[in-house]
Design a protein around this motif. Structure first.
Motif, PDB file in Angstrom:
ATOM      1  N   MET A   1       0.856  -1.172   0.000  1.00 44.28           N
ATOM      2  CA  MET A   1       0.000   0.000   0.000  1.00 44.28           C
ATOM      3  C   MET A   1       0.901   1.234   0.000  1.00 44.28           C
ATOM      4  SD  MET A   1      -3.221   0.874   2.491  1.00 44.28           S
ATOM      5  CE  MET A   1      -2.404   0.424   3.993  1.00 44.28           C
ATOM      6  N   ASN A   2       0.623   2.161  -0.876  1.00 43.33           N
ATOM      7  CA  ASN A   2       1.426   3.368  -0.997  1.00 43.33           C
ATOM      8  C   ASN A   2       0.907   4.469  -0.073  1.00 43.33           C
ATOM      9  OD1 ASN A   2       3.117   2.351  -3.031  1.00 43.33           O
ATOM     10  ND2 ASN A   2       1.578   2.817  -4.578  1.00 43.33           N
ATOM     11  N   VAL A   3       1.817   5.252   0.471  1.00 40.01           N
ATOM     12  CA  VAL A   3       1.460   6.383   1.320  1.00 40.01           C
ATOM     13  C   VAL A   3       0.833   7.463   0.438  1.00 40.01           C
ATOM     14  CG1 VAL A   3       2.354   8.178   2.848  1.00 40.01           C
ATOM     15  CG2 VAL A   3       3.343   5.888   2.923  1.00 40.01           C
ATOM     16  N   PRO A   4      -0.368   7.962   0.807  1.00 36.04           N
ATOM     17  CA  PRO A   4      -0.979   9.035   0.019  1.00 36.04           C
ATOM     18  C   PRO A   4      -0.065  10.259  -0.052  1.00 36.04           C
ATOM     19  CG  PRO A   4      -2.569   8.084   1.543  1.00 36.04           C
ATOM     20  CD  PRO A   4      -1.231   7.509   1.889  1.00 36.04           C
ATOM     21  N   GLU A   5      -0.099  10.956  -1.174  1.00 35.61           N
ATOM     22  CA  GLU A   5       0.796  12.090  -1.443  1.00 35.61           C
ATOM     23  C   GLU A   5       0.800  13.122  -0.315  1.00 35.61           C
ATOM     24  OE1 GLU A   5       3.606  14.293  -3.274  1.00 35.61           O
ATOM     25  OE2 GLU A   5       2.847  12.426  -4.107  1.00 35.61           O
ATOM     26  N   SER A   6      -0.370  13.532   0.158  1.00 34.87           N
ATOM     27  CA  SER A   6      -0.408  14.579   1.181  1.00 34.87           C
ATOM     28  C   SER A   6       0.208  14.121   2.493  1.00 34.87           C
ATOM     29  CB  SER A   6      -1.841  15.065   1.413  1.00 34.87           C
ATOM     30  OG  SER A   6      -2.636  14.005   1.899  1.00 34.87           O
ATOM     31  N   LEU A   7       0.182  12.825   2.769  1.00 33.10           N
ATOM     32  CA  LEU A   7       0.809  12.326   3.998  1.00 33.10           C
ATOM     33  C   LEU A   7       2.314  12.172   3.837  1.00 33.10           C
ATOM     34  CD1 LEU A   7      -1.765   9.720   5.307  1.00 33.10           C
ATOM     35  CD2 LEU A   7      -1.340  12.045   6.109  1.00 33.10           C
ATOM     36  N   ARG A   8       2.795  12.028   2.604  1.00 35.39           N
ATOM     37  CA  ARG A   8       4.245  11.965   2.384  1.00 35.39           C
ATOM     38  C   ARG A   8       4.913  13.259   2.812  1.00 35.39           C
ATOM     39  NH1 ARG A   8       4.111  10.065  -3.612  1.00 35.39           N
ATOM     40  NH2 ARG A   8       2.569   8.459  -3.279  1.00 35.39           N
ATOM     41  N   ASN A   9       4.183  14.353   2.730  1.00 36.17           N
ATOM     42  CA  ASN A   9       4.724  15.656   3.102  1.00 36.17           C
ATOM     43  C   ASN A   9       4.481  16.008   4.569  1.00 36.17           C
ATOM     44  OD1 ASN A   9       5.548  16.053   0.421  1.00 36.17           O
ATOM     45  ND2 ASN A   9       3.511  16.786  -0.128  1.00 36.17           N
ATOM     46  N   GLY A  54      -4.212  22.101  15.124  1.00 35.33           N
ATOM     47  CA  GLY A  54      -4.377  23.222  14.203  1.00 35.33           C
ATOM     48  C   GLY A  54      -3.994  22.934  12.764  1.00 35.33           C
ATOM     49  N   GLU A  55      -3.456  21.774  12.475  1.00 38.00           N
ATOM     50  CA  GLU A  55      -3.097  21.378  11.107  1.00 38.00           C
ATOM     51  C   GLU A  55      -4.201  20.494  10.541  1.00 38.00           C
ATOM     52  OE1 GLU A  55      -0.350  22.147   9.301  1.00 38.00           O
ATOM     53  OE2 GLU A  55       0.602  23.295  10.898  1.00 38.00           O
ATOM     54  N   GLN A  56      -4.457  20.623   9.257  1.00 40.10           N
ATOM     55  CA  GLN A  56      -5.435  19.775   8.596  1.00 40.10           C
ATOM     56  C   GLN A  56      -4.790  19.116   7.389  1.00 40.10           C
ATOM     57  OE1 GLN A  56      -9.467  21.185   8.020  1.00 40.10           O
ATOM     58  NE2 GLN A  56      -9.426  20.428   5.920  1.00 40.10           N
ATOM     59  N   PHE A  57      -5.007  17.806   7.275  1.00 39.27           N
ATOM     60  CA  PHE A  57      -4.516  17.031   6.141  1.00 39.27           C
ATOM     61  C   PHE A  57      -5.707  16.334   5.508  1.00 39.27           C
ATOM     62  CE2 PHE A  57      -1.127  17.247   9.249  1.00 39.27           C
ATOM     63  CZ  PHE A  57      -0.027  17.601   8.485  1.00 39.27           C
ATOM     64  N   GLU A  58      -5.833  16.444   4.201  1.00 39.60           N
ATOM     65  CA  GLU A  58      -6.863  15.730   3.455  1.00 39.60           C
ATOM     66  C   GLU A  58      -6.176  14.834   2.440  1.00 39.60           C
ATOM     67  OE1 GLU A  58     -10.021  17.995   1.707  1.00 39.60           O
ATOM     68  OE2 GLU A  58      -9.924  19.479   3.316  1.00 39.60           O
ATOM     69  N   PHE A  59      -6.683  13.622   2.298  1.00 37.52           N
ATOM     70  CA  PHE A  59      -6.103  12.726   1.306  1.00 37.52           C
ATOM     71  C   PHE A  59      -7.120  11.692   0.882  1.00 37.52           C
ATOM     72  CE2 PHE A  59      -5.270  10.957   5.462  1.00 37.52           C
ATOM     73  CZ  PHE A  59      -5.540   9.614   5.329  1.00 37.52           C
ATOM     74  N   GLU A  60      -6.921  11.214  -0.340  1.00 39.40           N
ATOM     75  CA  GLU A  60      -7.734  10.119  -0.859  1.00 39.40           C
ATOM     76  C   GLU A  60      -7.293   8.833  -0.169  1.00 39.40           C
ATOM     77  OE1 GLU A  60     -10.165   9.754  -3.450  1.00 39.40           O
ATOM     78  OE2 GLU A  60     -10.341  11.937  -3.260  1.00 39.40           O
TER      79      GLU A  60
END
Length: 79
Positions: A1-9, A54-60
């Motif tokens: 399973m690949n790490v979603p792009e937004s979580l890679r950052n 206070g941080e928000q992350f959205e990913f598929e």
């Protein structure tokens, strides 16, 4: 399973992202750290929204994800 792009950052924000492969399952763990407190997670369709300190992350969500949870500042995505 690949790490979603937004979580890679997410590591730019001090989070630690790890992928662990077992014989029959994969786990992505994102540790936002003790300062993050309790992360909250909402699932809307195929999108996960994580809010922590206070941080928000959205990913598929990866299509193979069978469970997504957050506990003590650690997000876990299981295949």
């Amino acid at each position: 399973m690949n790490v979603p792009e937004s979580l890679r950052n997410a590591d730019r924000h001090g989070a630690i992202v790890r992928t662990v492969e077992y014989d029959d399952t994969s786990v992505i763990a994102v540790d936002f750290g003790s300062e993050a407190g309790d992360a909250s997670i909402d699932i809307v369709g195929d999108t996960a929204i994580i809010v922590t300190d206070g941080e928000q992350f959205e990913f598929e969500l990866p299509p193979e994800a069978s469970d997504v949870s957050a506990n003590n500042g650690v997000l876990t995505i299981t295949e």
